[in-house]
Motif scaffolding. Structure first.
Motif, PDB file in Angstrom:
ATOM      1  N   GLU A 140       0.845  -1.194   0.000  1.00  0.00           N
ATOM      2  CA  GLU A 140       0.000   0.000   0.000  1.00  0.00           C
ATOM      3  C   GLU A 140       0.882   1.246   0.000  1.00  0.00           C
ATOM      4  O   GLU A 140       1.897   1.302   0.688  1.00  0.00           O
ATOM      5  N   ALA A 141       0.472   2.212  -0.779  1.00  0.00           N
ATOM      6  CA  ALA A 141       1.228   3.463  -0.855  1.00  0.00           C
ATOM      7  C   ALA A 141       1.060   4.222   0.465  1.00  0.00           C
ATOM      8  O   ALA A 141      -0.036   4.319   1.000  1.00  0.00           O
ATOM      9  N   ALA A 142       2.165   4.703   0.967  1.00  0.00           N
ATOM     10  CA  ALA A 142       2.125   5.477   2.210  1.00  0.00           C
ATOM     11  C   ALA A 142       1.478   6.833   1.946  1.00  0.00           C
ATOM     12  O   ALA A 142       1.549   7.366   0.837  1.00  0.00           O
ATOM     13  N   ALA A 143       0.849   7.355   2.957  1.00  0.00           N
ATOM     14  CA  ALA A 143       0.231   8.679   2.820  1.00  0.00           C
ATOM     15  C   ALA A 143       1.329   9.710   2.574  1.00  0.00           C
ATOM     16  O   ALA A 143       2.431   9.601   3.107  1.00  0.00           O
ATOM     17  N   PRO A 144       1.054  10.690   1.731  1.00  0.00           N
ATOM     18  CA  PRO A 144       2.075  11.697   1.454  1.00  0.00           C
ATOM     19  C   PRO A 144       2.439  12.466   2.729  1.00  0.00           C
ATOM     20  O   PRO A 144       1.601  12.735   3.568  1.00  0.00           O
ATOM     21  N   VAL A 145       3.714  12.779   2.826  1.00  0.00           N
ATOM     22  CA  VAL A 145       4.232  13.524   3.995  1.00  0.00           C
ATOM     23  C   VAL A 145       4.558  14.938   3.521  1.00  0.00           C
ATOM     24  O   VAL A 145       5.242  15.115   2.509  1.00  0.00           O
ATOM     25  N   THR A 146       4.075  15.921   4.246  1.00  0.00           N
ATOM     26  CA  THR A 146       4.367  17.307   3.924  1.00  0.00           C
ATOM     27  C   THR A 146       5.666  17.706   4.631  1.00  0.00           C
ATOM     28  O   THR A 146       5.820  17.500   5.837  1.00  0.00           O
ATOM     29  N   ILE A 147       6.581  18.239   3.863  1.00  0.00           N
ATOM     30  CA  ILE A 147       7.876  18.682   4.393  1.00  0.00           C
ATOM     31  C   ILE A 147       7.835  20.192   4.549  1.00  0.00           C
ATOM     32  O   ILE A 147       7.624  20.914   3.572  1.00  0.00           O
ATOM     33  N   PRO A 148       8.036  20.683   5.769  1.00  0.00           N
ATOM     34  CA  PRO A 148       8.021  22.142   5.954  1.00  0.00           C
ATOM     35  C   PRO A 148       9.294  22.773   5.352  1.00  0.00           C
ATOM     36  O   PRO A 148      10.369  22.170   5.377  1.00  0.00           O
ATOM     37  N   VAL A 149       9.150  23.935   4.845  1.00  0.00           N
ATOM     38  CA  VAL A 149      10.270  24.680   4.269  1.00  0.00           C
ATOM     39  C   VAL A 149      10.635  25.784   5.266  1.00  0.00           C
ATOM     40  O   VAL A 149       9.784  26.584   5.657  1.00  0.00           O
ATOM     41  N   SER A 150      11.888  25.799   5.664  1.00  0.00           N
ATOM     42  CA  SER A 150      12.303  26.830   6.618  1.00  0.00           C
ATOM     43  C   SER A 150      13.057  27.931   5.871  1.00  0.00           C
ATOM     44  O   SER A 150      13.646  27.713   4.829  1.00  0.00           O
ATOM     45  N   THR A 151      12.975  29.089   6.426  1.00  0.00           N
ATOM     46  CA  THR A 151      13.700  30.232   5.854  1.00  0.00           C
ATOM     47  C   THR A 151      14.773  30.663   6.850  1.00  0.00           C
ATOM     48  O   THR A 151      14.563  30.684   8.055  1.00  0.00           O
TER      49      THR A 151
END
Length: 156
Positions: A144-155
């Motif tokens: 089963e495909a894993a749920a997409p993970v959101t990667i935070p972008v830091s500045t």
């Protein structure tokens, strides 16, 4: 004796799998002897197969009449490829029969087929009945495909 064995990955050239598939495809073409040239490999011929899916099992049926499966068939698995090798032996008293026509093929025959991904080689089984070798390859269900993970972008 039928055997099932596995070789290590270091035994095969990087393009060896593709070369084997291309060679067998080329040998299966109907134009094997154009203009008197002989393209046959000495002592080898292509084993004809039917390949289909039966539920969660890949089935390969190979046409091998006149073969003793315990003595003359070898099935190996290596690098995601299934290789069937068989040999039909020549009758000892063949010359004394005064043949009018002699068309039955004798000698070594091979066939190499790609296996589905993530197959457990230990689960592959083979049986022989009425000149047909049947190889059953259980195919694992797709993970089963894993749920997409959101990667935070830091500045910075």
């Amino acid at each position: 004796m039928s055997t099932l064995s596995r070789r290590e990955r270091g035994d095969v050239a990087p393009l060896g799998r593709m070369d084997k598939l291309f060679d067998e495809w080329f040998r299966s073409l109907p134009m094997r002897r154009p203009f008197g040239m002989n393209w046959d490999w000495p002592g080898e011929d292509l084993i004809r197969v039917d390949e289909f899916r039966d539920g969660d099992t890949q089935v390969v049926k190979a046409e091998l009449p006149g073969i003793d499966p315990e003595k003359d068939v070898e099935i190996t698995v290596a690098d995601g490829m299934l290789r069937i090798k068989a040999e039909r032996r020549i009758e000892q008293d063949r010359e004394d029969k005064g043949y009018t026509r002699h068309e039955i093929r004798y000698g070594a025959m091979t066939r190499t087929l790609p296996l589905p991904l993530n197959v457990a080689e230990g689960d592959i089984s083979a049986s022989y009945h009425d000149g047909i070798l049947e190889i059953r390859v259980p195919v694992p269900s797709a993970p089963e495909a894993a749920a997409p993970v959101t990667i935070p972008v830091s500045t910075s």
